[in-house]
Motif scaffolding. Structure first.
Motif, short mmCIF file in Angstrom:
data_model
loop_
_atom_site.label_atom_id
_atom_site.label_comp_id
_atom_site.label_asym_id
_atom_site.label_seq_id
_atom_site.Cartn_x
_atom_site.Cartn_y
_atom_site.Cartn_z
N PHE A 2 -60.48 64.58 44.86
CA PHE A 2 -60.40 65.25 46.16
C PHE A 2 -61.00 66.65 46.16
CE2 PHE A 2 -57.37 68.74 46.87
CZ PHE A 2 -56.80 68.87 45.60
N THR B 257 -55.75 61.34 45.72
CA THR B 257 -56.60 62.43 45.26
C THR B 257 -57.68 62.03 44.26
OG1 THR B 257 -54.83 62.93 43.68
CG2 THR B 257 -54.93 64.26 45.68
N ALA B 258 -57.62 60.81 43.72
CA ALA B 258 -58.67 60.43 42.76
C ALA B 258 -58.93 58.93 42.81
CB ALA B 258 -58.29 60.84 41.34
C1 LIG Z 1 -56.36 69.01 41.42
C2 LIG Z 1 -55.74 67.68 41.58
C3 LIG Z 1 -54.42 67.53 42.08
C4 LIG Z 1 -53.53 68.71 42.40
O1 LIG Z 1 -53.95 69.40 43.56
P1 LIG Z 1 -53.39 70.87 43.87
O2 LIG Z 1 -54.18 71.37 45.02
O3 LIG Z 1 -53.66 71.66 42.60
O4 LIG Z 1 -51.94 70.75 44.15
C5 LIG Z 1 -53.93 66.25 42.26
N1 LIG Z 1 -54.67 65.15 41.93
C6 LIG Z 1 -55.93 65.26 41.44
C7 LIG Z 1 -56.67 64.03 41.08
C8 LIG Z 1 -56.51 66.52 41.24
O5 LIG Z 1 -57.76 66.62 40.74
#
Ligand SMILES: *Cc1c(COP(=O)(O)O)cnc(C)c1O
Length: 494
Positions: free
Chosen positions: A113, A428-429
């Motif tokens: 993300f 997020t990934a």
């Molecule tokens: C950076 C990241 C997070 C955490 O996000 P924050 O903004 O630091 O809370 C979660 N998941 C993935 C895959 C990330 O790269």
């Protein structure tokens, strides 16, 4: 729209100054003095637009004419930033059962993300530096990374005129896929260095370079200055507000909700940047009931939201969701400042305590007000694997380890409360970034080699591996440099 610091009420700068400087001289974080409003009428109009149209409208509230931004300029930056995404929706929303959805933020060039912000930040930073500092100074971006940030920053800054980017990663602290992503980076202005040590050594080294005034002075003579690509920079946070509003617009457009109906967001959290952006969306007027903060075994935030005590004095756990293995969540400072009704002195006091004792406590009434807006939960390694398996077996959804932490925390939240509000889980990934852990969780054999694991996951799930990861094994390695932590500063002469 003026900006101030979380630690000094006298600070009064434009958005361009805030973005160009990154961090306030008092050590505090920049944030806007007022939170712009977003009406329901505007949200309904945004529902008819695409992601880029939504981003233009929302970002123009933070990056105003006073900071030197024109609507045309913003349009140019935003349009260029999001063309590199594999999904035309940029941040598509998927159904996850009847009353939950998954907001996929991993369709950018590095499959995490961070791309949503780091594809745009370089354009904003170069322009902001020109507006705030005049002349054509060269920006040297320094980044210490435990994996995802470094690659996303490299992709964002590669070949951006007026910038050079220097990324330090711990030689033995990143996965084979993450390392290969970085050392094969293309671009004429990039440099990737393995630090002989762990992530803390790399991070401490970068911080001491920033704090070293003589390095700053030497760079100034050469018409250069240093800046950072991590989420203390307001220019990284503002683009993240957009996708929360965009997800709500998609729910409206799909007639899953009626205008004004509140939803919950569940966010896998490390440095508190992503979920802070959701809080801003809420304060702007987006109908959000609860923001659910999901942590892995490093549950410093879960404990904080339960007790009001932030305490980093605890064992550090290396987990299968490494991007959330963090004990100092920098962006919590911005939330505390807002929750304390913009009392910079109070906020500075807590941060001093954190630096000195590794802990601080907020008063009970402040905790209660935070608890009315946030819920929190944590997830251990076995629960994370079980959440991946359940999502796959019951819903045929392939989740990465970070997203699975949020899936587990949502389930536990629903079991312990009677809150059945429609919920959006932030993903997020890409699961392929953590293929070994995902294969193991779904009960498939795990090949020894991380690149074989990509193929194995593709075969087991019947889902194609994203193109940027697929080609990794055969890409030529371009960076082999390593250095001792004590020698990191020498690279600023580059
Ligand atoms: C950076 C990241 C997070 C955490 O996000 P924050 O903004 O630091 O809370 C979660 N998941 C993935 C895959 C990330 O790269």
């Amino acid at each position: 729209m003026r900006y101030t610091s979380t630690r000094d009420a006298r600070v009064d700068v434009t958005s361009s100054q805030a973005i160009a400087r990154g961090i306030s001289p008092d050590g505090g974080l920049y944030l806007p003095k007022t939170i712009p409003a977003l009406s329901l009428w505007e949200i309904k109009a945004l529902a008819d637009m695409d992601y880029i149209g939504r981003a233009e409208h929302i970002l123009s509230k933070f990056l105003t004419a006073e900071g030197g931004w024109s609507r045309d300029e913003l349009q140019g930056h935003i349009g260029a930033a999001y063309t590199s995404f594999a999904d035309p929706a940029v941040a598509p929303l998927r159904d996850f059962g009847e009353d939950a959805h998954i907001l996929e933020l991993f369709h950018g060039p590095t499959c995490a993300f961070k791309d949503l912000a780091l594809q745009l930040l370089p354009r904003l930073l170069v322009s902001a530096a020109g507006k705030a500092m005049g002349g054509n100074k060269e920006i040297l971006i320094l980044t210490a990374t435990s994996g995802d940030t470094g690659k996303a920053a490299l992709e964002g800054f590669k070949d951006v005129p007026g910038t050079k980017i220097l990324v330090f990663y711990p030689c033995d602290g990143v996965s084979a896929v993450q390392k290969r992503q970085m050392v094969t980076q293309e671009g004429g202005n990039v440099r990737v260095v393995g630090v002989i040590g762990n992530f803390d050594d790399a991070q401490t080294g970068v911080k001491s370079i920033f704090a070293n005034e003589s390095i700053g002075a030497v760079l100034a003579v050469r018409n250069r200055f240093m800046s950072s690509a991590n989420s203390i920079n307001w220019g990284r946070l503002a683009p993240q507000v957009v996708y929360y509003i965009s997800a709500y617009c998609d729910l409206l457009r799909q007639e899953k909700i009626t205008a004004g109906e509140a939803v919950n967001f569940v966010v896998p959290t490390g440095n508190f940047g992503n979920i802070l952006a959701a809080y801003y969306a809420k304060r702007m007027g987006l109908p959000i009931k609860k923001l659910i903060c999901a942590s892995n075994e490093n549950r410093v935030l879960t404990d904080f939201f339960e007790t009001g005590v932030y305490n980093r004095n605890r064992p550090f756990h290396a987990t299968s969701s490494p991007s959330m293995d963090i004990l100092i969540s920098s962006n919590l400072e911005r939330l505390l400042y807002l929750a304390a009704r913009r009392d910079a002195e109070q906020c500075a006091g807590w941060m001093r305590q954190l630096a000195l004792d590794g802990r601080y406590a907020v008063p009970p009434e402040l905790l209660r007000s935070l608890q009315s807006e946030f819920a929190a939960g944590s997830c251990d390694q076995a629960q994370c694997a079980a959440a991946i398996r359940r999502a796959w077996e019951d819903k045929h959804y392939l989740s990465d380890t970070h997203t699975a932490v949020a899936l587990h925390v949502l389930e536990a939240y629903r079991a312990r409360t009677d809150d059945a509000t429609r919920s959006v889980v932030v993903s997020t990934a890409s699961p392929f970034k953590f293929a070994g852990s995902v294969l193991e969780a779904i009960g498939a054999p795990v090949p020894e080699d991380e690149f074989d694991a990509l193929d194995a996951l593709q075969a087991a799930a019947g889902i194609p591996c994203p193109a940027p990861l697929r080609g990794l094994r055969d890409k030529p390695v371009r960076s082999t440099e390593t250095c001792a932590p004590a020698r990191m500063a020498e690279y600023t002469r580059w």
